[in-house]
Design a protein around this motif. Structure first.
Motif: not given
Length: 432
Positions: A172-174, A277-278, A290-291, A371-374
């Motif tokens: 997302y766009d923070s 797609d990172s 951001a994720a 990867l942290s979001a995942l």
């Protein structure tokens, strides 16, 4: 990396598990242990000392890691005294299994594949079993439980976990999204900013986020030959109705766009996508990149639900060989290519998330936003098992009916339940 001289593999396991004709059907592979060729009559000593001079080991991996794999494999062969010629070809995880099943004999000796293809590969006799070889112990000790389960069919381990990053979450766009934990707030922020929110609701992979989120179940059990034996599903329920209504509500938003690929997204402020797609997300969002895990939503019943997801893994399989020495070399090489060292090399080169537990603790891996979001989303994910092709077609049709307004917020609860009952009945029929 020192070579492992697995006498039990060469003397015992090989008798049971090797295929005499790599291109044979599953029916012929089941009796392969009864036949031997002249090449198999060599002694354990000869097998363990053969270097493979004049022979080739073919490896199939995704295009992004083809060159890296070539380098790593050649370095391993040289360091361990092997003389096999290494040929690495670009074949994606989605195509490798189909190609192997079509022509096992002509397929790669080592190949990467997505875990949902394991049953088909086992049925075709295209993947060497690892249980009882010694490699299974290393795999179980060094990799996350989810990846080990993904590499297991029935009670038998068949593959080396290569990555643990095949899942989805929220980019997302923070500067636009104030609260990424709330689906309602994401939609409201996108609408207010005139921005788009992408979610691929006509994909059976992404669609389950709503149904699993409300507590629904959709899983299949398979027979030993890979055929589907039964389906456990409860979409035609109050929980399923809440999930379906939420999908309908999301689709009705002016901000909604159906999709999951940043390469085709426009004016995007939020998208449900994956680690692949990172780089595109970083480039598109810049300083606002951001994720986060998937958001929660308030259902039509007033309860709050956390969107769930499928989780998946990339695996490395070894084709059964009639030559014990070559099989040994392939297994050692596959183990090395999925080691902590190689998983970190792939992470640094292309961002693949490690399944190896030690690699997951690496400082750079820990600091990776995607990867942290995942990893956070993994607390709300379900390992993707085996699903029939018809399921994916059916899920697409359900999503398309919502996108085309054949199903809307004005559709009665009775009609919505009838839709879910039809969906459930068809899913069950695919296992009969």
């Amino acid at each position: 990396m020192k070579k492992k001289l697995l006498a039990v593999l060469l003397a015992g396991t090989m008798t049971v598990s090797m295929l005499t004709a790599c291109g044979s059907s599953s029916s012929s592979s089941s009796s392969s242990s009864e036949s031997t060729s002249s090449s198999e009559s060599s002694s354990t000593e000869e097998a363990s000392t053969s270097t493979g001079a004049g022979e080739t080991i073919t490896i199939w991996v995704a295009d992004a890691v083809t060159s890296l794999t070539q380098t790593m494999a050649e370095e391993f062969m040289t360091a361990n005294g092997y003389e096999y010629t290494i040929v690495v070809e670009s074949v994606g995880e989605g195509d490798a299994a189909s190609n192997m099943i079509t022509d096992v004999e002509g397929g790669a000796d080592i190949y990467g594949f997505a875990q949902d293809q394991l049953a088909r590969l086992v049925s075709a006799g295209a993947v060497q079993q690892l249980t009882g070889t010694g490699y299974d112990t290393t795999i179980e000790e060094e990799n996350g439980a989810g990846s080990v389960a993904a590499a297991t069919f029935g009670s038998t381990l068949y593959a080396f976990p290569m990555s643990a990053d095949n899942g989805y979450f929220l980019y997302y766009d923070s500067s636009v999204i104030a609260d990424p934990t709330s689906l309602e707030q994401i939609v409201a922020d996108c609408e207010a900013a005139g921005k788009n929110f992408y979610f691929e609701i006509n994909s059976g992979w992404y669609q389950v986020a709503f149904f699993f989120g409300t507590g629904c179940t959709l899983t299949y059990e398979t027979n030993d030959d890979g055929t589907f034996a039964s389906c456990d599903i409860d979409y035609a329920s109050d929980a399923g109705l809440v999930a379906l209504k939420e999908i309908i509500e999301l689709e009705a938003s002016s901000a909604f766009q159906n999709g999951s690929s940043l390469s085709s997204a426009t004016n995007v402020a939020a998208i449900v996508d994956g680690t692949w797609d990172s780089d595109a997300a970083k480039e598109l969002l810049g300083d606002n990149y951001a994720a986060a895990k998937l958001p929660s939503f308030v259902g039509s019943d007033g309860e709050t639900y956390q969107l769930s997801s499928f989780s998946g893994y990339k695996l490395l399989g070894v084709k059964p060989q009639t030559d014990a020495a070559k099989l040994k070399a392939c297994l050692e090489l596959a183990q090395y290519l999925t080691s902590e060292e190689c998983q970190l090399e792939r992470f640094n080169a292309v961002g693949w998330g490690p399944s190896n537990l030690a690699a997951q603790e690496d400082e750079a891996v820990q600091a990776d936003v995607a990867l942290s979001a995942l990893a956070e989303q993994s607390n709300y994910s379900i390992g993707q098992g085996q699903y029939p092709d018809d399921y994916w077609t059916l899920a697409t049709a359900l999503g398309d009916d919502i996108i085309s307004d054949n199903i809307t917020a004005a559709t009665s609860d009775d009609d919505l339940m009838a839709t879910l009952e039809d969906f459930e009945t068809k899913c069950i029929s695919y296992a009969q």
